[in-house]
Design a protein around this motif. Structure first.
Motif, PDB file in Angstrom:
ATOM      1  N   GLY A  83      -2.572   4.516  -6.889  1.00 42.51           N
ATOM      2  CA  GLY A  83      -3.880   4.171  -6.033  1.00 42.51           C
ATOM      3  C   GLY A  83      -3.578   3.445  -5.011  1.00 42.51           C
ATOM      4  O   GLY A  83      -2.483   3.317  -4.426  1.00 42.51           O
ATOM      5  N   LYS A  84      -4.543   2.241  -4.953  1.00 40.35           N
ATOM      6  CA  LYS A  84      -4.284   1.590  -3.542  1.00 40.35           C
ATOM      7  C   LYS A  84      -3.594   0.164  -4.051  1.00 40.35           C
ATOM      8  O   LYS A  84      -3.727  -0.313  -5.172  1.00 40.35           O
ATOM      9  CB  LYS A  84      -5.586   1.149  -3.107  1.00 40.35           C
ATOM     10  N   ALA A  85      -3.056  -0.783  -3.203  1.00 40.37           N
ATOM     11  CA  ALA A  85      -2.515  -1.922  -3.403  1.00 40.37           C
ATOM     12  C   ALA A  85      -3.642  -2.831  -3.828  1.00 40.37           C
ATOM     13  O   ALA A  85      -4.595  -3.189  -2.795  1.00 40.37           O
ATOM     14  CB  ALA A  85      -1.683  -2.567  -2.186  1.00 40.37           C
ATOM     15  N   CYS A 117      -1.211  -2.567  -8.235  1.00 44.00           N
ATOM     16  CA  CYS A 117      -1.849  -1.397  -7.809  1.00 44.00           C
ATOM     17  C   CYS A 117      -3.045  -1.199  -8.412  1.00 44.00           C
ATOM     18  O   CYS A 117      -3.294  -1.609  -9.806  1.00 44.00           O
ATOM     19  CB  CYS A 117      -1.125  -0.114  -7.648  1.00 44.00           C
ATOM     20  N   SER A 118      -4.124  -0.345  -7.944  1.00 47.91           N
ATOM     21  CA  SER A 118      -5.363  -0.157  -8.427  1.00 47.91           C
ATOM     22  C   SER A 118      -5.382   0.624  -9.919  1.00 47.91           C
ATOM     23  O   SER A 118      -6.217   0.517 -10.652  1.00 47.91           O
ATOM     24  CB  SER A 118      -6.341   0.519  -7.464  1.00 47.91           C
ATOM     25  N   GLY A 142       1.322   0.828   6.542  1.00 45.58           N
ATOM     26  CA  GLY A 142       0.619   1.312   5.623  1.00 45.58           C
ATOM     27  C   GLY A 142       0.307   2.730   5.569  1.00 45.58           C
ATOM     28  O   GLY A 142      -0.323   3.215   4.447  1.00 45.58           O
ATOM     29  N   GLN A 143       0.619   3.396   6.637  1.00 44.37           N
ATOM     30  CA  GLN A 143       0.359   4.892   6.673  1.00 44.37           C
ATOM     31  C   GLN A 143       1.578   5.613   6.411  1.00 44.37           C
ATOM     32  O   GLN A 143       1.589   6.902   6.247  1.00 44.37           O
ATOM     33  CB  GLN A 143      -0.107   5.201   8.094  1.00 44.37           C
ATOM     34  N   GLN A 183       0.756  -1.374   0.058  1.00 42.66           N
ATOM     35  CA  GLN A 183      -0.042  -0.091   0.054  1.00 42.66           C
ATOM     36  C   GLN A 183       0.921   1.219   0.024  1.00 42.66           C
ATOM     37  O   GLN A 183       0.660   2.296  -0.620  1.00 42.66           O
ATOM     38  CB  GLN A 183      -0.842  -0.126   1.307  1.00 42.66           C
ATOM     39  N   CYS A 198       2.489   1.518  -3.491  1.00 41.76           N
ATOM     40  CA  CYS A 198       1.419   2.270  -4.646  1.00 41.76           C
ATOM     41  C   CYS A 198       1.011   3.490  -4.240  1.00 41.76           C
ATOM     42  O   CYS A 198       1.202   4.495  -5.144  1.00 41.76           O
ATOM     43  CB  CYS A 198       0.063   1.241  -4.436  1.00 41.76           C
ATOM     44  N   ALA A 199       0.987   4.008  -3.058  1.00 48.74           N
ATOM     45  CA  ALA A 199       0.767   5.483  -2.680  1.00 48.74           C
ATOM     46  C   ALA A 199       1.829   6.408  -3.204  1.00 48.74           C
ATOM     47  O   ALA A 199       1.866   7.420  -3.525  1.00 48.74           O
ATOM     48  CB  ALA A 199       0.273   5.695  -1.352  1.00 48.74           C
TER      49      ALA A 199
END
Length: 238
Positions: A145-147, A200-201, A172-173, A136, A139-140
């Protein structure tokens, strides 16, 4: 300033309590390589001149920099000396770095094998203990986007077979992979069945929400006044 990332921007150094810039006389890719490596920002893509990222203020600390590309810190490179220059801020130097992480071998920049830059070249990350929160963060960071998924069993490149000797333990943050907690692999060898692969999305987008990052070192400090990578590359004509 107008920041979207911490690995591209005008180069500024904190010395004697004042932030100052580097003059672009002699500024080239070897100088940019030292800055990118020092910041953990991967490989140098471009060495920018003529204050393409805006003019700084305060002193101009270095001029006629002549790095060989292998120095550990930019202030260890040959130059005129601290504060000696014949420049104006219209000649402030900047860099565009690749960043610490990339996804390689996929159908686009938002999927593929996870690789991180060692300061010299790209090295795959083991799929051992590789988690979705770590994906995550990646990807960010890449603006992708999101994983969506984490895949393993991707063979390492037969050319060298190396693997990054640390496991990333992101929650994740975190804003970037390089600030995630890391655990050295026992004996420098990570247990794995292959390289980690992330999907990733979304398609790659320009990030605009990363804070400026202050990098602290033992003797001096260096700052990249952030800019959006896409804008930097557009301005530099790359």
């Amino acid at each position: 300033v107008d920041g979207g990332g911490s690995c591209s921007g005008r180069v500024e150094i904190l010395e004697q309590g004042s932030w100052g810039t580097i003059c672009d006389d002699g500024w080239d890719l070897d100088d940019a390589r030292v800055v990118c490596r020092q910041l953990g920002c991967g490989q140098a893509l471009n060495a920018l001149k003529f204050a393409q990222l805006g003019q700084g203020s305060g002193p101009i600390w270095l001029d006629d920099l002549n790095c060989g590309g292998k120095e550990s810190h930019v202030w260890r490179c040959p130059s005129r000396g601290w504060g000696r220059h014949d420049c104006e801020h219209a000649e402030d130097a900047g860099v565009v770095c690749s960043g610490f992480v990339r996804l390689a071998g996929g159908e686009g920049p938002c999927s593929g094998r996870v690789e991180v830059h060692s300061g010299e070249d790209w090295t795959p990350v083991s799929d051992g203990n590789f988690t979705l929160p770590t994906a995550q963060v990646i990807c960010a960071e890449l603006g992708c986007g999101k994983a969506v998924s984490v895949l393993g069993h991707v063979p390492f490149r037969e050319s060298d077979g190396r693997v990054w000797a640390e496991e990333f333990r992101c929650e994740g943050q975190e804003p970037e992979l390089r600030v995630c907690p890391r655990v050295p692999c026992p004996g420098g060898t990570c247990h794995h069945s292959g390289a980690a692969q992330v999907v990733c999305s979304g398609e790659m987008q320009v990030r605009t929400n990363l804070p400026n990052t202050l990098f602290r070192f033992f003797k001096h400090k260096i700052l990249l006044k952030s800019c959006i990578l896409y804008q930097c590359m557009q301005k530099s004509g790359s």
